[in-house]
Structure formats: structure tokens, C-alpha cells
Design an enzyme around this catalytic site. Structure first.
Site, mmCIF file in Angstrom:
data_model
loop_
_atom_site.group_PDB
_atom_site.id
_atom_site.type_symbol
_atom_site.label_atom_id
_atom_site.label_comp_id
_atom_site.label_asym_id
_atom_site.label_seq_id
_atom_site.Cartn_x
_atom_site.Cartn_y
_atom_site.Cartn_z
ATOM 1 N N ASP A 1 34.245 50.210 -17.353
ATOM 2 C CA ASP A 1 33.690 51.517 -17.003
ATOM 3 C C ASP A 1 34.245 52.039 -15.687
ATOM 4 O O ASP A 1 34.069 53.214 -15.369
ATOM 5 C CB ASP A 1 32.162 51.431 -16.899
ATOM 6 C CG ASP A 1 31.712 50.686 -15.652
ATOM 7 O OD1 ASP A 1 31.057 51.308 -14.790
ATOM 8 O OD2 ASP A 1 32.031 49.499 -15.518
ATOM 9 N N LYS B 1 39.676 42.503 -9.127
ATOM 10 C CA LYS B 1 40.121 43.796 -9.640
ATOM 11 C C LYS B 1 40.358 44.737 -8.460
ATOM 12 O O LYS B 1 39.597 44.706 -7.496
ATOM 13 C CB LYS B 1 39.060 44.391 -10.568
ATOM 14 C CG LYS B 1 38.645 43.486 -11.730
ATOM 15 C CD LYS B 1 37.447 44.068 -12.460
ATOM 16 C CE LYS B 1 36.904 43.117 -13.500
ATOM 17 N NZ LYS B 1 35.720 43.638 -14.209
ATOM 18 N N ASP C 1 28.681 44.692 -15.036
ATOM 19 C CA ASP C 1 27.873 45.765 -14.451
ATOM 20 C C ASP C 1 28.465 47.126 -14.778
ATOM 21 O O ASP C 1 29.637 47.393 -14.489
ATOM 22 C CB ASP C 1 27.784 45.593 -12.929
ATOM 23 C CG ASP C 1 27.026 44.332 -12.543
ATOM 24 O OD1 ASP C 1 26.214 43.871 -13.367
ATOM 25 O OD2 ASP C 1 27.243 43.824 -11.436
ATOM 26 N N ASP D 1 33.893 43.697 -18.831
ATOM 27 C CA ASP D 1 33.275 43.835 -17.520
ATOM 28 C C ASP D 1 31.768 43.718 -17.752
ATOM 29 O O ASP D 1 31.298 43.820 -18.888
ATOM 30 C CB ASP D 1 33.644 45.195 -16.924
ATOM 31 C CG ASP D 1 32.920 45.485 -15.633
ATOM 32 O OD1 ASP D 1 32.940 44.630 -14.734
ATOM 33 O OD2 ASP D 1 32.306 46.563 -15.544
#
Length: 236
Positions: free
Chosen positions: A168, A143, A19, A17
Site C-alpha cells: 500500500d 524498504k 500494516d 506487506d
């Protein structure tokens, strides 16, 4: 003289991922959404809470169902593009070292953002850009659908079970798990539900990520076991 059949080295690839995982852009995202919410007379905190869990068009449908989603998206995109040019953000500690040490073709970016913004941020933070980027424009289902991660694995020529997802956020973790991949969480104080391993920071995870991407018997130079074939398509 006898010969033994050599078994191929499993293709081990890492899917990141962006960001919140490689680049610290939380404040940037929050500011962009706050400015956007202000233009529509909405509570910024509530809008951001929804935006964290949904794609922009889904967010608009929930918070401004009476507005034209195309106009909403255009306004948000303008704010986010300006942030790429003038915003202040940085790569997380360990990201430059990690990405620079990964075998060429052994990793990809899987993001709900758009490729031109990712490239802009990577250029400003000095991070290398991989062969494969699966962005919001590359898939119809974002997602927590497994589609983005499955597409990245396909383009790298790797089986889902041989891929490691670094995330995250809950939606990204769910996407990786639904794709049948190993999922490690980083940059959160507490483990996101479902992760196979949790690291409080990306820096702490660097040695283990590199160990995963360099299985015993993998080549040290030249084409890595995960390098995509010449015909592999890169998402745009």
C-alpha cells in the site's frame, strides 16, 4: 509406450506487506508517533510525515539528531508494544478469507515492523501466520531496498519473477519493483507510482491474488509448489 517430460510448475508465491495492507493500523501508528513526538517537544504531523518514509533510526536522525537513537527507539518500542496489547485495530475486509485460502507455504509477510508485534496483532484479529516472516530485525536494509522481498523469496524457494508483492505504501512498492517482482497496490484511492495493477481495496484484489497463487497444474492439497524446504530458515 512413450513418455513425455513433464515441466515443473512455476513456483508462484505472494509476499504481503502488513500494516496498511492486511491490518488497518494507520491510526495506531499515528497515535504512537504522536505520543513519542510530544515527549520530545516535536510537531507530531511533521514527525509522522518523516516516519512514513523512513525506518525509525533514520527518522530519529532527521527529527532529533541531538538525541540518543537507542533511547528514542526504546521509547517508541514501548509505545508500540503497549498498542499491541491494548490498541483497537482490525484486519482489512478480505484478509481472513484470502490468507485462509492461500496454499500452505505459498505466501510470506514482509514488514518493517517486528515479528512479535505482527504475531500479536494476527492473534488478536484471527489471521493465520505463515511459515516465513521477514521483519525489521531480519535485514540491515529495509524498504525501499529490495533486500527484504528478495530474502522472503529465497526462503520460500521462489524466483523473484514468480513472486507477487501486495503493498500500500510507496517505499514498499519501490522495494518490490527493485526486487524484480510483480507489484500490486491495494487500499489506496489512487495508484501508487510503479504498481502493475491497482485495487482500491484488498477485498477487490482477493480473486486475482488467489488466481496468481494457484497456477494451472498446481497441487490442490498437500505440499504446494511454493512450500519451503525443511531447511528453509524463518526470519526472527
Amino acid at each position: 509406450m512413450t513418455s513425455e517430460m513433464v515441466q515443473p510448475v512455476p513456483r508462484k508465491c505472494v509476499l504481503f506487506d502488513v500494516d496498511g495492507t492486511l491490518i488497518d493500523a494507520v491510526d495506531n501508528q499515528r497515535r504512537a508517533w504522536a505520543t513519542w513526538a510530544g515527549r520530545y517537544g516535536l510537531d507530531a504531523a511533521e514527525v509522522y510525515r518523516v516516519a512514513l518514509r523512513t525506518r525509525p533510526l533514520e527518522t530519529f536522525a532527521r527529527v532529533v539528531p541531538d538525541q540518543d537513537p537507542r533511547e528514542c527507539l526504546a521509547a517508541l518500542h514501548k509505545l508500540e508494544d503497549e498498542d499491541v496489547r491494548s490498541g483497537v485495530y482490525a484486519a482489512f475486509d478480505g484478509a481472513p478469507e484470502l490468507l485462509g485460502a492461500l496454499p500452505s507455504g505459498a505466501w510470506a509477510l514482509v514488514t518493517s515492523n517486528y515479528e512479535h508485534r505482527v504475531r500479536g496483532r494476527f492473534a488478536r484479529t484471527g489471521l493465520p501466520v505463515p511459515h516465513v516472516i521477514v521483519d525489521a530485525a531480519a535485514v540491515e536494509e529495509g524498504k525501499p531496498s529490495p533486500v527484504p522481498y528478495l530474502l522472503a523469496a529465497e526462503q520460500l524457494g521462489a524466483r523473484p519473477e514468480d513472486c507477487l508483492v501486495i503493498e500500500d505504501a510507496p517505499s514498499g512498492v519501490e522495494a518490490g519493483l527493485r526486487a524484480g517482482m510483480t507489484v500490486w497496490g491495494v487500499n489506496t484511492a489512487a495508484a501508487v507510482t510503479g504498481v502493475h495493477r491497482h485495487f482500491a481495496s484488498l477485498r477487490e484484489a482477493v480473486p486475482d491474488i488467489l488466481a496468481f497463487a494457484r497456477p494451472e497444474g498446481a497441487t490442490e492439497a498437500g505440499r504446494s509448489p511454493c512450500e519451503p524446504s525443511p531447511c528453509a530458515k524463518v526470519a526472527r
